[in-house]
Scaffold this motif. Structure first.
Motif, PDB file in Angstrom:
ATOM      1  N   ASP A 115       0.858  -1.177   0.000  1.00  0.00           N
ATOM      2  CA  ASP A 115       0.000   0.000   0.000  1.00  0.00           C
ATOM      3  C   ASP A 115       0.901   1.237   0.000  1.00  0.00           C
ATOM      4  O   ASP A 115       1.803   1.334   0.821  1.00  0.00           O
ATOM      5  CB  ASP A 115      -0.879  -0.010   1.254  1.00  0.00           C
ATOM      6  N   CYS A 117       0.741   5.108   0.555  1.00  0.00           N
ATOM      7  CA  CYS A 117      -0.099   6.205   1.043  1.00  0.00           C
ATOM      8  C   CYS A 117       0.610   6.824   2.234  1.00  0.00           C
ATOM      9  O   CYS A 117       1.504   6.203   2.810  1.00  0.00           O
ATOM     10  CB  CYS A 117      -1.474   5.674   1.477  1.00  0.00           C
ATOM     11  N   CYS A 119      -1.225   8.166   4.958  1.00  0.00           N
ATOM     12  CA  CYS A 119      -2.076   8.309   6.153  1.00  0.00           C
ATOM     13  C   CYS A 119      -1.582   7.500   7.345  1.00  0.00           C
ATOM     14  O   CYS A 119      -1.769   7.890   8.488  1.00  0.00           O
ATOM     15  CB  CYS A 119      -3.534   7.992   5.838  1.00  0.00           C
ATOM     16  N   GLU A 120      -0.913   6.379   7.098  1.00  0.00           N
ATOM     17  CA  GLU A 120      -0.406   5.590   8.229  1.00  0.00           C
ATOM     18  C   GLU A 120       0.840   6.224   8.836  1.00  0.00           C
ATOM     19  O   GLU A 120       1.282   5.827   9.907  1.00  0.00           O
ATOM     20  CB  GLU A 120      -0.057   4.166   7.785  1.00  0.00           C
ATOM     21  N   SER A 162      -2.965   4.274  -2.754  1.00  0.00           N
ATOM     22  CA  SER A 162      -4.358   4.319  -2.272  1.00  0.00           C
ATOM     23  C   SER A 162      -4.773   5.719  -1.846  1.00  0.00           C
ATOM     24  O   SER A 162      -5.783   5.906  -1.191  1.00  0.00           O
ATOM     25  CB  SER A 162      -4.525   3.363  -1.084  1.00  0.00           C
ATOM     26  N   TYR A 189      -5.452   2.034  -6.821  1.00  0.00           N
ATOM     27  CA  TYR A 189      -6.766   2.158  -6.206  1.00  0.00           C
ATOM     28  C   TYR A 189      -7.454   3.272  -6.996  1.00  0.00           C
ATOM     29  O   TYR A 189      -7.567   4.405  -6.539  1.00  0.00           O
ATOM     30  CB  TYR A 189      -6.666   2.626  -4.765  1.00  0.00           C
ATOM     31  N   PHE A 197     -17.060   2.523   5.535  1.00  0.00           N
ATOM     32  CA  PHE A 197     -16.649   1.130   5.722  1.00  0.00           C
ATOM     33  C   PHE A 197     -15.164   0.968   6.051  1.00  0.00           C
ATOM     34  O   PHE A 197     -14.693  -0.144   6.233  1.00  0.00           O
ATOM     35  CB  PHE A 197     -16.994   0.308   4.473  1.00  0.00           C
ATOM     36  N   TYR A 198     -14.404   2.077   6.069  1.00  0.00           N
ATOM     37  CA  TYR A 198     -12.981   1.978   6.422  1.00  0.00           C
ATOM     38  C   TYR A 198     -12.751   2.104   7.929  1.00  0.00           C
ATOM     39  O   TYR A 198     -11.597   2.086   8.373  1.00  0.00           O
ATOM     40  CB  TYR A 198     -12.135   3.064   5.729  1.00  0.00           C
ATOM     41  N   PHE A 201     -10.302  -0.245   9.802  1.00  0.00           N
ATOM     42  CA  PHE A 201      -8.930  -0.093   9.288  1.00  0.00           C
ATOM     43  C   PHE A 201      -8.229   1.077   9.975  1.00  0.00           C
ATOM     44  O   PHE A 201      -7.075   0.995  10.366  1.00  0.00           O
ATOM     45  CB  PHE A 201      -8.956   0.165   7.780  1.00  0.00           C
ATOM     46  N   ARG A 202      -8.970   2.171  10.130  1.00  0.00           N
ATOM     47  CA  ARG A 202      -8.337   3.355  10.716  1.00  0.00           C
ATOM     48  C   ARG A 202      -7.976   3.115  12.174  1.00  0.00           C
ATOM     49  O   ARG A 202      -6.993   3.659  12.670  1.00  0.00           O
ATOM     50  CB  ARG A 202      -9.233   4.570  10.525  1.00  0.00           C
ATOM     51  N   ARG A 214     -11.830  12.749   4.361  1.00  0.00           N
ATOM     52  CA  ARG A 214     -11.104  12.521   3.113  1.00  0.00           C
ATOM     53  C   ARG A 214     -11.948  12.830   1.877  1.00  0.00           C
ATOM     54  O   ARG A 214     -11.593  12.433   0.773  1.00  0.00           O
ATOM     55  CB  ARG A 214     -10.637  11.064   3.042  1.00  0.00           C
ATOM     56  N   GLN A 218     -11.211  11.518  -1.875  1.00  0.00           N
ATOM     57  CA  GLN A 218     -11.894  10.260  -2.190  1.00  0.00           C
ATOM     58  C   GLN A 218     -13.245  10.576  -2.827  1.00  0.00           C
ATOM     59  O   GLN A 218     -13.777  11.672  -2.677  1.00  0.00           O
ATOM     60  CB  GLN A 218     -12.062   9.426  -0.922  1.00  0.00           C
ATOM     61  N   LYS A 245     -12.981   0.204  -4.662  1.00  0.00           N
ATOM     62  CA  LYS A 245     -12.981   0.046  -3.204  1.00  0.00           C
ATOM     63  C   LYS A 245     -13.965   1.011  -2.577  1.00  0.00           C
ATOM     64  O   LYS A 245     -13.947   2.168  -2.961  1.00  0.00           O
ATOM     65  CB  LYS A 245     -11.566   0.353  -2.723  1.00  0.00           C
ATOM     66  N   TYR A 268     -11.739  -4.362  -3.346  1.00  0.00           N
ATOM     67  CA  TYR A 268     -11.288  -4.450  -1.963  1.00  0.00           C
ATOM     68  C   TYR A 268     -12.490  -4.616  -1.034  1.00  0.00           C
ATOM     69  O   TYR A 268     -13.277  -3.697  -0.847  1.00  0.00           O
ATOM     70  CB  TYR A 268     -10.496  -3.191  -1.593  1.00  0.00           C
ATOM     71  N   SER A 271     -12.384  -3.367   5.555  1.00  0.00           N
ATOM     72  CA  SER A 271     -12.457  -3.724   6.975  1.00  0.00           C
ATOM     73  C   SER A 271     -13.880  -3.703   7.538  1.00  0.00           C
ATOM     74  O   SER A 271     -14.261  -4.584   8.301  1.00  0.00           O
ATOM     75  CB  SER A 271     -11.555  -2.779   7.779  1.00  0.00           C
ATOM     76  N   TYR A 310      -9.926  -9.670   4.047  1.00  0.00           N
ATOM     77  CA  TYR A 310      -9.461 -10.189   5.341  1.00  0.00           C
ATOM     78  C   TYR A 310      -9.956 -11.614   5.544  1.00  0.00           C
ATOM     79  O   TYR A 310      -9.516 -12.294   6.456  1.00  0.00           O
ATOM     80  CB  TYR A 310      -9.933  -9.263   6.468  1.00  0.00           C
TER      81      TYR A 310
END
Ligand code: PBG
Length: 321
Positions: A115, A117, A119-120, A162, A189, A197-198, A201-202, A214, A218, A245, A268, A271, A310
């Motif tokens: 991935d 990006c 954001c992480e 992404s 992506y 729906f994320y 994940f966050r 976002r 997005q 996604k 995708y 999560s 997942y």
């Protein structure tokens, strides 16, 4: 005369013969969250059965995934330090870069997707560099390209941006080519919606935006024609594969992109889609494995060639049994 479609549903043998969509473990890409530290496998509360694992034990996970016949993983990083510009994402010794080379050393044939990006890696949790309170598109492209290059250097087969910045597929392709990584692929992506729906994940990577959301980059869940435009742009910029996604609330989009585009298409199963099934199954309200298989086959039936999910291990184990 009555036309009798039920004849072809009468026995499991006949049903097997006329089944149109066959799911296999080869369809799956298993997501993995890689963390700094040693010998850690921390459960993610909102995603039962999913963990943050430290780099040193990543190959235990890969061994299991490989033995189930799943050909690919996608890696997400949880770095030790975050800052406003996501510097740790470009560290040649970062968690992801380390994990890629460890995996490739022991499992050279495992397809490693990463991935790409910010954001992480940013302390504010946004997907890019902030200027005047907004994500600055072009400044972000530079960091994303550098990040992608470090993944390619470490041995990634495919990088998967992404972030939804404009022009990032072209920017990443250029950076990879200048540095002789002609063989590293890009899974874009391309069609990523601003989705509730994320949520899990966050929590899993601690990347919820500290301010705003976002929806400036997005896509609006109400738009379908725009998805075709995004997909077309990424194909023109040089993507090797594209993605839609999330998956389930957007199966109409999967179908429409499939019809427009000849590249391999991924979807995708995110999560939140996973968490809902797990939660309802835990309460005994649905039959978890049955709903899981139904969801996965519906994503393939809609037109996806590849499914990031997942459920990969659980579904592969069932398919192999
Ligand atoms: C961004 C990214 C996100 C997901 C994958 N890549 C989150 C976001 O855009 O907020 C979501 C994956 C999931 O929910 O399973 N790096």
């Amino acid at each position: 005369m009555i036309i009798r479609p039920r004849r072809l549903r009468r026995t499991s043998g006949i049903r097997d013969m006329v089944r149109e969509t066959i799911l296999t473990p080869k369809d799956f890409i298993a997501p993995l969250y890689i963390k700094y530290g040693k010998d850690r496998k921390d459960p993610i509360p909102s995603m039962p059965g999913q963990y943050q694992v430290s780099v040193d034990i990543v190959n235990k996970e890969i061994e299991e995934i490989w033995s189930l016949g799943i050909p690919a993983v996608i890696l997400f990083g949880i770095p030790e330090t975050k800052d406003p510009v996501g510097s740790s994402s470009c560290d040649n010794d970062g968690v992801i870069q380390q994990a890629i080379s460890d995996i490739k050393e022991r499992f050279p044939d495992m397809v490693v997707v990463t991935d790409v990006c910010l954001c992480e890696y940013t302390d504010h949790g946004h997907c890019g560099i902030i200027k005047n309170g907004h994500v600055d598109n072009d400044a972000t492209l530079e960091v994303l390209s550098r990040q992608a290059l470090t993944h390619a250097r470490a041995g990634a087969d495919i990088v998967a941006p992404s972030d939804m910045m404009d022009g990032r597929v072209a920017a990443i392709r250029k950076e990879l080519d200048i540095n002789q990584f002609h063989e590293t692929g890009i899974l874009s992506y391309a069609v990523k919606y601003a989705s509730g729906f994320y949520g899990p994940f966050r929590d899993a990577v601690d990347s919820a935006p500290q301010f705003g959301d976002r929806s400036e980059h997005q896509m609006d869940p109400a738009n379908a024609r725009e998805a075709l435009k995004e997909a077309k742009l990424d194909v023109e910029e040089g993507a090797d594969m594209i993605m839609v996604k999330p998956a389930l609330p957007y199966l109409d989009i999967v179908r429409r992109v499939r019809e427009q585009c000849n590249l391999p298409l991924a979807a995708y199963n995110v999560s939140g889609e996973y968490a809902m099934v797990k939660a309802a199954a835990e309460k005994g309200w649905i039959d978890g494995p049955r709903v899981m298989m139904e969801m996965l086959v519906s994503i393939k039936r809609a037109g996806a060639d590849l499914i990031l999910t997942y459920f990969a291990r659980e579904a592969a184990a069932l398919l192999n049994s």
